[in-house]
Design an enzyme around this catalytic site. Structure first.
Site, PDB file in Angstrom:
ATOM      1  N   LYS A 111       0.972  -1.464   0.012  1.00  0.00           N
ATOM      2  CA  LYS A 111      -0.042  -0.011  -0.009  1.00  0.00           C
ATOM      3  C   LYS A 111       0.853   1.155  -0.053  1.00  0.00           C
ATOM      4  O   LYS A 111       2.151   1.145   0.481  1.00  0.00           O
ATOM      5  CB  LYS A 111      -0.848  -0.026   1.323  1.00  0.00           C
ATOM      6  CG  LYS A 111      -2.082   0.947   1.194  1.00  0.00           C
ATOM      7  CD  LYS A 111      -3.288   0.133   0.584  1.00  0.00           C
ATOM      8  CE  LYS A 111      -4.553   1.234   0.474  1.00  0.00           C
ATOM      9  NZ  LYS A 111      -5.447   0.361  -0.270  1.00  0.00           N
ATOM     10  N   GLY A 143     -20.609   6.754   4.632  1.00  0.00           N
ATOM     11  CA  GLY A 143     -19.871   7.200   3.471  1.00  0.00           C
ATOM     12  C   GLY A 143     -20.257   6.942   2.179  1.00  0.00           C
ATOM     13  O   GLY A 143     -20.514   5.659   1.882  1.00  0.00           O
ATOM     14  N   VAL A 144     -20.938   8.099   1.259  1.00  0.00           N
ATOM     15  CA  VAL A 144     -21.250   7.700  -0.106  1.00  0.00           C
ATOM     16  C   VAL A 144     -20.332   8.571  -1.043  1.00  0.00           C
ATOM     17  O   VAL A 144     -20.672   9.337  -1.749  1.00  0.00           O
ATOM     18  CB  VAL A 144     -22.731   8.249  -0.134  1.00  0.00           C
ATOM     19  CG1 VAL A 144     -23.926   7.005   0.284  1.00  0.00           C
ATOM     20  CG2 VAL A 144     -22.895   9.375   0.512  1.00  0.00           C
ATOM     21  N   GLY A 145     -19.276   7.591  -1.031  1.00  0.00           N
ATOM     22  CA  GLY A 145     -18.242   8.008  -1.912  1.00  0.00           C
ATOM     23  C   GLY A 145     -18.520   7.346  -3.156  1.00  0.00           C
ATOM     24  O   GLY A 145     -19.405   6.727  -3.362  1.00  0.00           O
ATOM     25  N   VAL A 153     -17.528   3.994  -3.776  1.00  0.00           N
ATOM     26  CA  VAL A 153     -17.944   2.907  -3.498  1.00  0.00           C
ATOM     27  C   VAL A 153     -19.361   3.078  -2.888  1.00  0.00           C
ATOM     28  O   VAL A 153     -20.234   2.330  -3.155  1.00  0.00           O
ATOM     29  CB  VAL A 153     -17.198   1.933  -2.506  1.00  0.00           C
ATOM     30  CG1 VAL A 153     -17.595   0.615  -2.389  1.00  0.00           C
ATOM     31  CG2 VAL A 153     -15.853   1.901  -2.952  1.00  0.00           C
TER      32      VAL A 153
HETATM   33  P1  NAD Z   1     -14.122   7.695  -1.165  1.00  0.00           P
HETATM   34  O1  NAD Z   1     -13.090   8.821  -0.752  1.00  0.00           O
HETATM   35  O2  NAD Z   1     -14.602   8.071  -2.712  1.00  0.00           O
HETATM   36  O3  NAD Z   1     -15.438   7.975  -0.356  1.00  0.00           O
HETATM   37  C1  NAD Z   1     -15.376   7.856   1.063  1.00  0.00           C
HETATM   38  C2  NAD Z   1     -16.523   8.860   1.695  1.00  0.00           C
HETATM   39  O4  NAD Z   1     -16.659   9.032   3.151  1.00  0.00           O
HETATM   40  C3  NAD Z   1     -16.507  10.333   1.249  1.00  0.00           C
HETATM   41  O5  NAD Z   1     -17.887  10.867   0.620  1.00  0.00           O
HETATM   42  C4  NAD Z   1     -16.244  11.217   2.537  1.00  0.00           C
HETATM   43  O6  NAD Z   1     -16.910  12.277   2.418  1.00  0.00           O
HETATM   44  C5  NAD Z   1     -17.053  10.110   3.505  1.00  0.00           C
HETATM   45  N1  NAD Z   1     -16.532  10.125   4.863  1.00  0.00           N
HETATM   46  C6  NAD Z   1     -15.568  10.400   5.300  1.00  0.00           C
HETATM   47  N2  NAD Z   1     -15.352  10.278   6.656  1.00  0.00           N
HETATM   48  C7  NAD Z   1     -16.885   9.857   7.014  1.00  0.00           C
HETATM   49  C8  NAD Z   1     -17.750  10.008   8.266  1.00  0.00           C
HETATM   50  N3  NAD Z   1     -17.059   9.945   9.576  1.00  0.00           N
HETATM   51  N4  NAD Z   1     -18.954   9.688   8.182  1.00  0.00           N
HETATM   52  C9  NAD Z   1     -19.571   9.471   7.016  1.00  0.00           C
HETATM   53  N5  NAD Z   1     -18.860   9.744   5.820  1.00  0.00           N
HETATM   54  C10 NAD Z   1     -17.527   9.761   5.826  1.00  0.00           C
HETATM   55  O7  NAD Z   1     -13.497   6.402  -0.940  1.00  0.00           O
HETATM   56  P2  NAD Z   1     -13.969   5.004  -1.460  1.00  0.00           P
HETATM   57  O8  NAD Z   1     -13.041   4.942  -2.842  1.00  0.00           O
HETATM   58  O9  NAD Z   1     -15.532   5.100  -1.782  1.00  0.00           O
HETATM   59  O10 NAD Z   1     -13.609   3.860  -0.624  1.00  0.00           O
HETATM   60  C11 NAD Z   1     -14.278   3.925   0.733  1.00  0.00           C
HETATM   61  C12 NAD Z   1     -13.874   2.972   1.640  1.00  0.00           C
HETATM   62  O11 NAD Z   1     -13.792   1.577   0.949  1.00  0.00           O
HETATM   63  C13 NAD Z   1     -12.315   3.068   1.979  1.00  0.00           C
HETATM   64  O12 NAD Z   1     -12.096   2.782   3.393  1.00  0.00           O
HETATM   65  C14 NAD Z   1     -11.333   2.347   1.048  1.00  0.00           C
HETATM   66  O13 NAD Z   1     -10.125   2.057   1.633  1.00  0.00           O
HETATM   67  C15 NAD Z   1     -12.242   1.108   0.912  1.00  0.00           C
HETATM   68  N6  NAD Z   1     -11.964   0.413  -0.222  1.00  0.00           N
HETATM   69  C16 NAD Z   1     -12.370   0.987  -1.491  1.00  0.00           C
HETATM   70  C17 NAD Z   1     -12.091   0.386  -2.561  1.00  0.00           C
HETATM   71  C18 NAD Z   1     -12.142   0.976  -4.020  1.00  0.00           C
HETATM   72  O14 NAD Z   1     -12.378   0.070  -4.907  1.00  0.00           O
HETATM   73  N7  NAD Z   1     -12.438   2.202  -4.239  1.00  0.00           N
HETATM   74  C19 NAD Z   1     -11.562  -0.974  -2.673  1.00  0.00           C
HETATM   75  C20 NAD Z   1     -11.574  -1.642  -1.475  1.00  0.00           C
HETATM   76  C21 NAD Z   1     -11.830  -0.845  -0.368  1.00  0.00           C
END
Ligand code: NAD
Length: 354
Positions: free
Chosen positions: A80, A180-182, A184
């Site tokens: 990582k 968290g609605v990012g 994923v």
């Molecule tokens: P992202 O940055 O697109 O989304 C994260 C969201 O969480 C953001 O919208 C942020 O504003 C929100 N957030 C942060 N702190 C918060 C809180 N305390 N309460 C509510 N919302 C909060 O990230 P992502 O790519 O969607 O990844 C999300 C998680 O999944 C991470 O932990 C990442 O490591 C894990 N993950 C992602 C992938 C991938 O393919 N993107 C793969 C495996 C694991």
């Protein structure tokens, strides 16, 4: 670029630090294990109060990647990268090019991709200086692009399996709280909504939460109310360590299944969840869809192969949950043990990092 050293006591094979004052790059790349192949894992771009926090995050995330890749049956080890977000203004493209040179200096022993805070455009900047990167746009002839939809699909299918197992019946009509609605979390909401689940969401960004409300009829709650919401399932999809002694006490959900890496503050939290009768789906097992896509991209495989592999994630979850039930141990301990056994078996052929 400066200093590269291998840790003496930490379980990681190699921890490298990169400082590039010209671009503001301050990055840590951890190669946790290459026993199964080159270390693959995304790059996190985040603000850290201090370097030690970034190092701790990178070490924990890299170890998780070793187990994730092993359990997913991928011929890759775990690693990582963490980039400390510079304070003030910076040239993003130049910073990611400098990061790309750091990745390149590891001679293919580490392969990077997107994670929290990084996007496809960042990986394109990385690609301009090194080929050891994935998560790049695809022309459609092979896998590629943003891994997030694949991660969401694996989590969704696992969540559906976990609901059937713990609560009986289908997802339709069940309530799911998505933290968290990012990238994923939003796609997970789409899939859950399509399947008839009722949604509760929270996000640090009010705009993103409002989008989930608008698109998928989600009820928006404050971030500090999400975990204790009166729902059937909690899906952590933001940052790690959200499940701790205190938050576990307040959970009303009977299932926890989400995308966030390192959801448990400490492994013992897996036992705390089990003691409260809450089914915990190990994070790195159910969120492997993204890395499955990244690996297929590196190997030039078609998206159909990714789809087939991601759809098999619930089978592995079932095997872990069966073993957890049989042994009375927390599913996270069972998953760790299975992953370590796979790595140990491969160890004799392990490639050492140069
Ligand atoms: P992202 O940055 O697109 O989304 C994260 C969201 O969480 C953001 O919208 C942020 O504003 C929100 N957030 C942060 N702190 C918060 C809180 N305390 N309460 C509510 N919302 C909060 O990230 P992502 O790519 O969607 O990844 C999300 C998680 O999944 C991470 O932990 C990442 O490591 C894990 N993950 C992602 C992938 C991938 O393919 N993107 C793969 C495996 C694991």
């Amino acid at each position: 670029m400066t200093e590269t050293f291998t840790t003496g006591n930490a379980p990681a094979e190699k921890v490298s630090f990169f400082d590039d004052p010209a671009t503001g790059l301050r990055a840590i790349i951890v190669i946790h294990s290459t026993a199964l192949g080159p270390a693959a894992g995304g790059c996190r771009f985040w603000s850290y109060a201090q370097k030690d926090d970034a190092v701790a995050d990178a070490l924990r995330l890299a170890e998780g990647m070793t187990y994730k890749n092993a359990l997913a049956g991928l011929p890759f080890g775990g690693g990582k990268a963490v980039i400390m977000r510079p304070e003030g203004e910076f040239d993003r493209e130049a910073l990611f090019k400098a990061f790309g040179r750091a990745v390149d200096s590891l001679s293919g022993n580490y392969i990077t991709a997107e994670d929290v805070g990084t996007h496809v455009s960042d990986m394109q900047a990385v690609r301009s200086v090194t080929r050891h990167v994935a998560g790049l746009p695809s022309d459609g002839s092979h896998a590629g692009g943003d891994p997030s939809p694949w991660t969401a699909l694996g989590v969704f299918l696992s969540l559906r399996h976990a609901v059937e197992r713990r609560l009986g019946g289908k997802l339709a009509g069940r309530t799911v709280a998505v933290q968290g609605v990012g990238n994923v979390g939003m796609e997970l909401c789409r899939l859950l909504h399509q399947d008839g689940a009722q949604l509760v969401v929270a996000d640090g960004s009010a705009e993103r939460a409002a989008k989930a409300a608008h698109l998928y009829g989600a009820v928006v709650v404050a971030p500090d109310e999400l975990l204790s919401a009166d729902v059937d399932v909690v899906a952590p999809c933001a940052l790690g360590a959200v499940l701790n002694e205190r938050s576990i006490e307040s959970l009303k959900a009977k299932v926890v299944c989400g995308a966030a890496n390192n959801q448990l503050a400490v492994p013992e939290d897996g036992r705390r969840l089990a003691a409260r009768g809450i089914l915990y789906a190990p994070d790195y097992l159910v969120n492997a869809g993204g890395i499955i896509n990244v690996v297929a991209e590196k190997m030039g495989e078609a998206s159909a192969a990714v789809d087939e592999r991601v759809r098999r994630i619930p089978e592995r979850l079932a095997a872990v949950l069966d073993a957890a039930e049989a042994s009375g141990e927390g599913p996270n301990f069972v998953a760790d043990a299975m992953a370590r056994a796979i790595v140990a078996e491969a160890r004799p052929q392990a490639r050492r990092v140069a």
